[in-house]
Motif scaffolding. Structure first.
Motif, PDB file in Angstrom:
ATOM      1  N   GLU A 137       0.872  -1.176   0.000  1.00  0.00           N
ATOM      2  CA  GLU A 137       0.000   0.000   0.000  1.00  0.00           C
ATOM      3  C   GLU A 137       0.908   1.223   0.000  1.00  0.00           C
ATOM      4  O   GLU A 137       1.424   1.632   1.023  1.00  0.00           O
ATOM      5  N   HIS A 202      -5.713   6.064  -2.315  1.00  0.00           N
ATOM      6  CA  HIS A 202      -5.021   7.307  -1.926  1.00  0.00           C
ATOM      7  C   HIS A 202      -4.853   8.183  -3.158  1.00  0.00           C
ATOM      8  O   HIS A 202      -3.748   8.554  -3.531  1.00  0.00           O
ATOM      9  N   HIS A 223     -10.049   0.634   0.193  1.00  0.00           N
ATOM     10  CA  HIS A 223     -10.923   1.311   1.181  1.00  0.00           C
ATOM     11  C   HIS A 223     -11.810   2.420   0.591  1.00  0.00           C
ATOM     12  O   HIS A 223     -11.511   3.587   0.663  1.00  0.00           O
TER      13      HIS A 223
HETATM   14 ZN    ZN Z   1      -4.850   3.309   3.144  1.00  0.00          ZN
END
Ligand code: ZN
Length: 409
Positions: A137, A202, A223
Motif C-alpha cells: 500500500e 489514496h 478502502h
Molecule cells: Zn490506506
C-alpha cells in the motif's frame, strides 16, 4: 495416517446456503466433505481424528483479510517475522485464517525489510492465520490524499523503483497506487502481466483517470470513500471523482472498512446498492494496536491516538469497546483497530445484513477479488480446511487453519 478434523452439529454457512445440523470433515488440511448430518460419512473415532461439537453454532469458511498492517502489537513495518506472526495470531482470534500483511509508504529499504519478513513468515508453521503474500500500500500515492501514509516518503511509480521490487518479491499479490500519477498506467500493465491485483487508492484522480486505470489493468479500489477524490466543480461543470467512478464502474471491485467508525451505514448501503454485493469485500485495514485498546501508538513515524470517542453527528453510536485509531491531531483515521469479527458484526448490527451475506463478504468475495477462489472462501470439498465457528453475536469460538485449531475461545 491421515489427520482428520470433524465438526459436527453446526449451522453451516457455506456461504452459498445455510445447512442446519451440518458436518464438515477436514482431512490432511483440506475439506473432504460438507453436508447435513445424514449426508456426510463421519470417520470412526481414532487417535488421528479430532471431533468438535459446534453446539448448533455457525460454521463458516475462515475470514480472508487482504489489507492489514498489524495487530496485537505486531507491526508489519517492523521488518520482524515475529511481528507478522503476532499479527496473524491476533487476527486469527477474530476469525481470520488467511491474510495479506500490508506495507505502508516508507523508504524503500524499510519496505524491503518488511517484505523479507513476510517471505519468511509464509514459510513458518505457526498457530495463526496463513500469510498468503503481501500487499504493497504505497508509496505511489497522491500527496493530497495521503491520509495516514507518511507524506515524506511518497513518490511516483518509476520502473527503476518498482521493477526490482516486483522481481525480488514474487510474494507481492496486490499493489495499491494512485492512477493519476505519472507512470501509474505502466505500473498497472506490469502488475496485470504478473497477475498481481492492481488497486487504486489514496488518489485525487478524476473519473477519466479511473476509466484509463481499468483499461490498464486496475481491477480493485482500496478502502472505499477513504483517501479518494469526489465531485469537484469547475466553472459551471461538475466533474466526477474516484468515489463516483468506483460506484459507477461495474468492472471495479472494492472493499469497505466496516469498523463502525470509518463509514456510517448510509455510505456502506450506498456502496452495496451501487455495486453488486459480490463486488464488495470487508476489511479491517487494522494497525498494530488492533486488539490492544485505547492509548498512544505509532504508525510508521506518525503519532496515532486510539480512543473511544464518536461525534454526536455521526449516524450511529457503536457499542462501547470498539475504539478507533486517529492521527494525533484527530484530522484523519489512522488505519483501524478492528478485527474481522467486529467488521462482520458491524454489517449485521449496524447495516442490517443477514449474517450469511456478511460472511460472504468476508470469505467468498475476498477470495474471488484476490484470485484465490480455487483454494479458499467456501466450505466445499477440495478447498483448504480453513474454518471459523461463530455464535449469534459473531463471537469467534474456534478458528481452524488447514484443519488445525489455532484459536479456541
Ligand atoms: Zn490506506
Amino acid at each position: 495416517m491421515a489427520n482428520k478434523l470433524v465438526i459436527t452439529n453446526g449451522c453451516l454457512l457455506t456461504p452459498m446456503r445455510q445447512v442446519e445440523k451440518g458436518t464438515v470433515v477436514i482431512e490432511d488440511g483440506l475439506i473432504k466433505a460438507v453436508g447435513a448430518a445424514g449426508e456426510v460419512e463421519i470417520p470412526p473415532a481414532g487417535p488421528e481424528v479430532t471431533v468438535i461439537d459446534a453446539g448448533g453454532r455457525y460454521v463458516a469458511p475462515g475470514f480472508i483479510e487482504g489489507h492489514v498492517h498489524g495487530g496485537g502489537g505486531g507491526d508489519v513495518m517492523d521488518g520482524q517475522v515475529a511481528s507478522i506472526l503476532t499479527c496473524g495470531r491476533r487476527h486469527a482470534q477474530g476469525g481470520v485464517t488467511a491474510f495479506l500483511p500490508t506495507t505502508l509508504t516508507a523508504p524503500q529499504a524499510d519496505i524491503y525489510k518488511a517484505l523479507e519478513a513476510c517471505e519468511e513468515a509464509m514459510e513458518t508453521e505457526y498457530d495463526g492465520a496463513s500469510v498468503l503474500g503481501a500487499h504493497l500500500e504505497g508509496p505511489y500515492f497522491a500527496a493530497s490524499q495521503a491520509g495516514a501514509q507518511n507524506p515524506a516518503y511518497l513518490r511516483h511509480p518509476e520502473a527503476d523503483d518498482y521493477l526490482p521490487l516486483l522481481e525480488r518479491f514474487p510474494i507481492i499479490k496486490k499493489v495499491t497506487a494512485a492512477p493519476e500519477l505519472p507512470g501509474a498506467m505502466e505500473l498497472g500493465r506490469e502488475l496485470r502481466r504478473r497477475r498481481i491485483v492492481a488497486a487504486i487508492g489514496h488518489t485525487a484522480g478524476t473519473y477519466q483517470d479511473v476509466v484509463k486505470a481499468v483499461e490498464n489493468g486496475y481491477t480493485h479500489a482500496t478502502h472505499m470513500f477513504s483517501a479518494m477524490s469526489t465531485i469537484r466543480r469547475e466553472k459551471a461543470y461538475r466533474l466526477a471523482g474516484v468515489i463516483e467512478a468506483v460506484l459507477e464502474l461495474d468492472e471495479l471491485t472494492t472493499e469497505i472498512i466496516a469498523d463502525g467508525h470509518h463509514l456510517p451505514p448510509s455510505l456502506i448501503n450506498l456502496t452495496l446498492k451501487a455495486k453488486s454485493r459480490e463486488r464488495v469485500c470487508l476489511t479491517t485495514d487494522a494497525m498494530a494496536a488492533a486488539g490492544l485498546g485505547p492509548g498512544r501508538y505509532s504508525l510508521f513515524g506518525l503519532d496515532v491516538i486510539v480512543e473511544d470517542d464518536i461525534p454526536s453527528e455521526f449516524e450511529v453510536r457503536t457499542r462501547t469497546g470498539q475504539p478507533v485509531a486517529k492521527l494525533a491531531d484527530r484530522t484523519a483515521f489512522a488505519s483501524s483497530v478492528a478485527t474481522m469479527d467486529q467488521v462482520v458484526r458491524t454489517m449485521v448490527e449496524l447495516v442490517g445484513l443477514p449474517l450469511i451475506e456478511a460472511v460472504k463478504m468476508a470469505t467468498m468475495v475476498p477470495a474471488a477479488i484476490h484470485g484465490w477462489a480455487a483454494e479458499r472462501g467456501q466450505l466445499s470439498p477440495g478447498l483448504v480446511g480453513d474454518v471459523v465457528i461463530l455464535d449469534q453475536e459473531v463471537k469467534v469460538h474456534y478458528t481452524i487453519v488447514r484443519g488445525r485449531v489455532v484459536y479456541k475461545r
